[in-house]
Design an enzyme around this catalytic site. Structure first.
Site, short mmCIF file in Angstrom:
data_model
loop_
_atom_site.label_atom_id
_atom_site.label_comp_id
_atom_site.label_asym_id
_atom_site.label_seq_id
_atom_site.Cartn_x
_atom_site.Cartn_y
_atom_site.Cartn_z
N PHE A 43 0.85 -1.12 0.12
CA PHE A 43 0.10 -0.05 0.09
C PHE A 43 0.88 1.25 -0.09
O PHE A 43 0.69 2.14 0.72
CB PHE A 43 -1.01 0.02 1.07
CG PHE A 43 -1.86 -1.36 1.37
CD1 PHE A 43 -3.09 -1.33 0.59
CD2 PHE A 43 -1.55 -2.29 2.14
CE1 PHE A 43 -4.00 -2.56 0.59
CE2 PHE A 43 -2.43 -3.43 2.23
CZ PHE A 43 -3.62 -3.63 1.47
N LEU A 44 1.72 1.38 -0.86
CA LEU A 44 2.87 2.35 -1.01
C LEU A 44 2.37 3.36 -1.83
O LEU A 44 1.85 3.39 -3.31
CB LEU A 44 4.11 1.75 -1.33
CG LEU A 44 4.68 0.85 -0.56
CD1 LEU A 44 5.95 0.12 -1.42
CD2 LEU A 44 4.99 1.02 0.73
N GLU A 75 3.16 6.32 -4.12
CA GLU A 75 4.54 6.91 -4.86
C GLU A 75 4.80 8.45 -4.56
O GLU A 75 3.98 9.19 -4.30
CB GLU A 75 4.16 6.98 -6.51
CG GLU A 75 4.17 5.40 -7.12
CD GLU A 75 4.23 5.44 -8.74
OE1 GLU A 75 5.19 6.38 -9.05
OE2 GLU A 75 3.64 4.79 -9.08
N ASN A 134 -7.64 0.36 -3.52
CA ASN A 134 -7.46 1.21 -4.93
C ASN A 134 -8.60 1.53 -5.63
O ASN A 134 -8.72 2.73 -5.93
CB ASN A 134 -6.33 0.72 -5.55
CG ASN A 134 -4.93 0.67 -5.12
OD1 ASN A 134 -4.70 1.64 -4.13
ND2 ASN A 134 -3.97 -0.09 -5.72
N TYR A 175 -10.24 15.57 -3.57
CA TYR A 175 -9.95 16.94 -4.43
C TYR A 175 -10.08 16.33 -5.96
O TYR A 175 -9.45 15.59 -6.48
CB TYR A 175 -8.51 16.98 -4.00
CG TYR A 175 -8.20 17.68 -2.78
CD1 TYR A 175 -8.23 19.14 -2.45
CD2 TYR A 175 -8.04 16.83 -1.43
CE1 TYR A 175 -8.03 19.47 -0.98
CE2 TYR A 175 -7.98 17.20 -0.20
CZ TYR A 175 -7.73 18.40 0.03
OH TYR A 175 -7.44 18.86 0.98
N CYS A 187 -1.04 2.28 -10.57
CA CYS A 187 -1.87 1.37 -9.70
C CYS A 187 -3.71 1.59 -9.97
O CYS A 187 -4.05 0.50 -10.51
CB CYS A 187 -1.72 1.65 -8.23
SG CYS A 187 -0.20 1.15 -7.59
#
Length: 440
Positions: A155-156, A158, A214, A257, A266
Site C-alpha cells: 500500500f505504498l 508513490e 485502490n 480533491y 496502480c
C-alpha cells in the site's frame, strides 16, 4: 533473518531497502543484468524521495545485495517475496506470466522449506496458482519439500513510499498455516513497535483487499470530478462542497480533491483488473465501470476548456504545460493525464512546451521530440498563449505572476489541480480557469 525479493521495480526495491534498514539480510533479484549492475554502482532506476540514500547505506553495509540468479540464494533464505510486474493484458486482466515464472523457478531449485510471499498486486486466486506451479515443479523432480505461500499486498504511495513502508498504517498478510503466520509476524515486528497494525486474513481476502482499497480511492476521485463538473454548471463551488461533505465523519476529507484525472501504475490497472475478475466470475462491476469512464473523460477536461476559450481553434498556438508525472514527487508517467493532453493538443495543430522537475527524461523516453522541453517553469511559458497546470508540484504553488504576465503572449491559466486563488489572479488581469469553482 535472511530474505530474497524477486523484482527490483518500484515495489521490490522499496521493500528490499526498507527491510534491510531494519537489520534484515536482503538479496534483491532481477533478470535484467543491466539493472543489477546499475544498482551495484548506486544508480537507482526510479525517483522516490529517501530511497537512494537508503539503498546506498544498506548496500555499503552488506545488508542489501543484488543478483540475477535466484537459485544462488533460494536455499539460504526463509522468505522469498515475489514483486515482479503484473502488467495489464489486452483484455484488462493482470498478466501473471512473471509471477508464475518466479514460482516455477522456486520449485525447480528449492531444497528446503521456504515461505513464498506474493507482494505484487494480483487477482484473487493467484496464490493458489503459485502454489500449484511450485508443486508441479517439485513433482517433476520427484521430491517432497514443505513450503507455504502467503499474500502481502503493498500500500505504498508513490512519492511517499519509504515513509509508508517504515511507518505503515496497516500491514495485510494472507496466510494458510501457523508457521507462515509466525514468520511474517517476526518479519514485520520491527515496524510495529509503537502500534500493532498487522492484519492477518485468509489468502483470497488479502488479495481482494488491495484491489478493493485502490478501487475505493479511485471511486472517490471520480465521484468528486463528477461533482466538480456539475458544480460548474449550476454555479456551486466544489471547494465548499468538498469541505462540507468531508466534515461528515462517515465520509472524511481524504481523496475528495477534484482534478484532471488520476493515473499512475496502480489505480487504472487495478480498476481494470477488478472489473475483469468480476466478469470472469459472471458479475458486472457497474460502479467501477462508471469510475473508469469518468476518469477517461476527465483527462480531456483541460483540453476542452482550452478549445472553448480559443473558440475551437488552437492551430498555430503555443501551449505551456507545467507537470508531466501523474502526481508530484515521482517521475512516473504511466497513464498520466499529460500524455492525453499532449496528444490532443498536437493533433489540434498547436505546439506544446513542457516542464516537470523530475519527469523530463521519462517524457523524452516515451514521446521523444513530440514536445519542446523547457529549462525551467518560466522558460516553459515564454511566448506562449496558454498555460495548463497538470501536476501540483510545490514549486508551482506561488509563482511570480508578474514575470509570467510579461513573458506570455496571452496570460491564460487553466489549472487542473485547483491550486490557485481565482480572485487573486483575476485581480492581476490573468484569465484563470479551474475545475468546479467560481473563477470570476
Amino acid at each position: 533473518m535472511k530474505i530474497a525479493i524477486v523484482g527490483t521495480g518500484y515495489v521490490g526495491l522499496v521493500t528490499g531497502a526498507c527491510f534491510s534498514e531494519m537489520g534484515i539480510d536482503v538479496t534483491c533479484v532481477d533478470v535484467q543484468q543491466n539493472k543489477i549492475n546499475s544498482l551495484k554502482q548506486g544508480i537507482i532506476p526510479i525517483y522516490e524521495p529517501g530511497l537512494e540514500d537508503m539503498v546506498h547505506r544498506n548496500f555499503n553495509s552488506g545488508r542489501l545485495k543484488f543478483t540475477t540468479d535466484l537459485s544462488t540464494v533460494i536455499n539460504n533464505v526463509e522468505v522469498v517475496f515475489s514483486a515482479v510486474g503484473t502488467p495489464p493484458d489486452e483484455d484488462g486482466s493482470a498478466d501473471l506470466k512473471y509471477v508464475l515464472e518466479v514460482a516455477r523457478t522456486i520449485g525447480r531449485t528449492m531444497s528446503r522449506y521456504v515461505l513464498v510471499v506474493t507482494k505484487s498486486t494480483v487477482p484473487v486466486g493467484t496464490a493458489a496458482k503459485v502454489k500449484q506451479a511450485i508443486q508441479e515443479e517439485l513433482d517433476k523432480r520427484g521430491v517432497q519439500i514443505d513450503f507455504d505461500v502467503a499474500s502481502n499486498p503493498e500500500f505504498l504511495k508513490e512519492g511517499n513510499a519509504v515513509d509508508d513502508f517504515m511507518k505503515p498504517d496497516r500491514v495485510v498478510v494472507g496466510v494458510e498455516t501457523t508457521q507462515a503466520k509466525d514468520i511474517m509476524e517476526r518479519l514485520y515486528k520491527p515496524f510495529m513497535m509503537n502500534n500493532y497494525r498487522l492484519i492477518f486474513t485468509d489468502i483470497p481476502s488479502a488479495e481482494m483487499i488491495k484491489y478493493a482499497a485502490n478501487s475505493m480511492l479511485a471511486t472517490r476521485i471520480s465521484f468528486m470530478n463528477d461533482i466538480a463538473n456539475l458544480c460548474e454548471l449550476v454555479g456551486a463551488d466544489v471547494n465548499m462542497v468538498r469541505k462540507g461533505i468531508g466534515a461528515d465523519s462517515r465520509i472524511g476529507s481524504k481523496f475528495l480533491y477534484p482534478g484532471c484525472g488520476y493515473g499512475g501504475s496502480c489505480f487504472p490497472k487495478d480498476v481494470k483488473a477488478l472489473i475483469k475478475t468480476a466478469k470472469k466470475n459472471g458479475y458486472t462491476m457497474k460502479v467501477l465501470k462508471a469510475v473508469e469512464e469518468v476518469n477517461e473523460e476527465q483527462k480531456s477536461i483541460l483540453f476542452d476548456k482550452l478549445m472553448k476559450y480559443f473558440n475551437g481553434n488552437i492551430k498555430g498556438k503555443q501551449i505551456a504545460m507545467w507537470g508531466l508525472a501523474f502526481k508530484p514527487e515521482t517521475d512516473d508517467m504511466r497513464e498520466a493525464t499529460s500524455l492525453v493532453l499532449i496528444d490532443k493538443i498536437v493533433a489540434a495543430g498547436a505546439d506544446v512546451k513542457v516542464y516537470d522537475p523530475v519527469a523530463m527524461d521519462e517524457c523524452k523516453r516515451r514521446i521523444g521530440d513530440k514536445v519542446k522541453y523547457a529549462q525551467d517553469m518560466y522558460d516553459a511559458v515564454l511566448d506562449t498563449d496558454a498555460l495548463l497546470v497538470v501536476t501540483e508540484w510545490k514549486q508551482y504553488r506561488i509563482p511570480s505572476w508578474g514575470v509570467i504576465q510579461k513573458t506570455m503572449r496571452h496570460c491564460v491559466v487553466i489549472d487542473g489541480r485547483n491550486i490557485y486563488d481565482a480572485g487573486e489572479l483575476n485581480g492581476m488581469g490573468v484569465t484563470y480557469m479551474c475545475i468546479g469553482r467560481h473563477t470570476s
